[in-house]
Design a protein around this motif. Structure first.
Motif, PDB file in Angstrom:
ATOM      1  N   TRP A  18       0.831  -1.200   0.000  1.00  0.00           N
ATOM      2  CA  TRP A  18       0.000   0.000   0.000  1.00  0.00           C
ATOM      3  C   TRP A  18       0.866   1.250   0.000  1.00  0.00           C
ATOM      4  O   TRP A  18       0.617   2.190  -0.727  1.00  0.00           O
ATOM      5  N   TYR A  28      -7.784  13.099 -10.943  1.00  0.00           N
ATOM      6  CA  TYR A  28      -9.219  12.863 -11.108  1.00  0.00           C
ATOM      7  C   TYR A  28      -9.767  13.872 -12.107  1.00  0.00           C
ATOM      8  O   TYR A  28      -9.429  15.049 -12.029  1.00  0.00           O
ATOM      9  N   PRO A  56     -10.340   1.066  -6.733  1.00  0.00           N
ATOM     10  CA  PRO A  56     -10.767   1.546  -5.407  1.00  0.00           C
ATOM     11  C   PRO A  56     -10.772   3.076  -5.309  1.00  0.00           C
ATOM     12  O   PRO A  56     -11.637   3.653  -4.650  1.00  0.00           O
ATOM     13  N   TYR A  57      -9.819   3.728  -5.985  1.00  0.00           N
ATOM     14  CA  TYR A  57      -9.772   5.193  -5.978  1.00  0.00           C
ATOM     15  C   TYR A  57     -10.981   5.765  -6.722  1.00  0.00           C
ATOM     16  O   TYR A  57     -11.533   6.787  -6.326  1.00  0.00           O
ATOM     17  N   TRP A  58     -11.394   5.092  -7.784  1.00  0.00           N
ATOM     18  CA  TRP A  58     -12.579   5.520  -8.536  1.00  0.00           C
ATOM     19  C   TRP A  58     -13.799   5.483  -7.622  1.00  0.00           C
ATOM     20  O   TRP A  58     -14.568   6.436  -7.557  1.00  0.00           O
ATOM     21  N   HIS A  59     -13.971   4.377  -6.913  1.00  0.00           N
ATOM     22  CA  HIS A  59     -15.142   4.228  -6.037  1.00  0.00           C
ATOM     23  C   HIS A  59     -15.112   5.201  -4.859  1.00  0.00           C
ATOM     24  O   HIS A  59     -16.147   5.753  -4.487  1.00  0.00           O
ATOM     25  N   ARG A  60     -13.926   5.457  -4.305  1.00  0.00           N
ATOM     26  CA  ARG A  60     -13.833   6.430  -3.203  1.00  0.00           C
ATOM     27  C   ARG A  60     -14.228   7.822  -3.670  1.00  0.00           C
ATOM     28  O   ARG A  60     -14.914   8.558  -2.967  1.00  0.00           O
ATOM     29  N   LYS A  61     -13.789   8.199  -4.869  1.00  0.00           N
ATOM     30  CA  LYS A  61     -14.127   9.523  -5.406  1.00  0.00           C
ATOM     31  C   LYS A  61     -15.627   9.590  -5.709  1.00  0.00           C
ATOM     32  O   LYS A  61     -16.267  10.623  -5.485  1.00  0.00           O
ATOM     33  N   VAL A  63     -18.010   8.113  -4.089  1.00  0.00           N
ATOM     34  CA  VAL A  63     -18.674   8.312  -2.794  1.00  0.00           C
ATOM     35  C   VAL A  63     -18.571   9.779  -2.383  1.00  0.00           C
ATOM     36  O   VAL A  63     -19.538  10.373  -1.902  1.00  0.00           O
ATOM     37  N   LYS A  64     -17.405  10.397  -2.587  1.00  0.00           N
ATOM     38  CA  LYS A  64     -17.233  11.805  -2.232  1.00  0.00           C
ATOM     39  C   LYS A  64     -18.118  12.702  -3.089  1.00  0.00           C
ATOM     40  O   LYS A  64     -18.672  13.686  -2.605  1.00  0.00           O
TER      41      LYS A  64
END
Length: 112
Positions: A18, A28, A56-61, A63-64
């Motif tokens: 990580w 982004y 995972p970064y796509w999904h976190r963004k 959500v934001k």
């Protein structure tokens, strides 16, 4: 003894992998669909070797962007790092311009 050693090494391996990925620059790009305040295009771009690392970064963004609303995502389009058309001439020879890996998808923010 061997079991306890495995328990210690596994989290250490996760932290190491990580931390090596956490040092890259992630870009982004968010585009709002015209006439809508709930539909977006979202791209995540980074010099990763595998676009799956960017999901995972796509999904976190997502959500934001949607906040407390649930989101529905399209199928994600994943592109690996590629060699572009532009050529750079260096002291060691010619190298192609590297196009970073990316993940793109659309999302729709819906009320809970």
């Amino acid at each position: 003894m061997m079991k306890s050693l495995t328990i210690v090494l596994f989290p250490l391996a996760l932290i190491t992998s990580w931390s090596s990925f956490a040092n890259i620059d992630i870009e982004y790009q968010v585009t709002e669909v015209a006439g809508s305040n709930t539909n977006y295009g979202l791209s995540v771009i980074a010099p990763a070797s595998d676009p799956e690392q960017l999901v995972p970064y796509w999904h976190r963004k997502a959500v934001k962007i949607c906040g407390s609303k649930k989101y529905i995502a399209s199928a994600l389009i994943k592109k690996s790092t590629q060699c572009g058309d532009a050529i750079k001439v260096t002291s060691t020879g010619e190298k192609c311009e590297v196009i970073p890996a990316s993940v793109f998808g659309t999302l729709s923010c819906n009320g809970i």
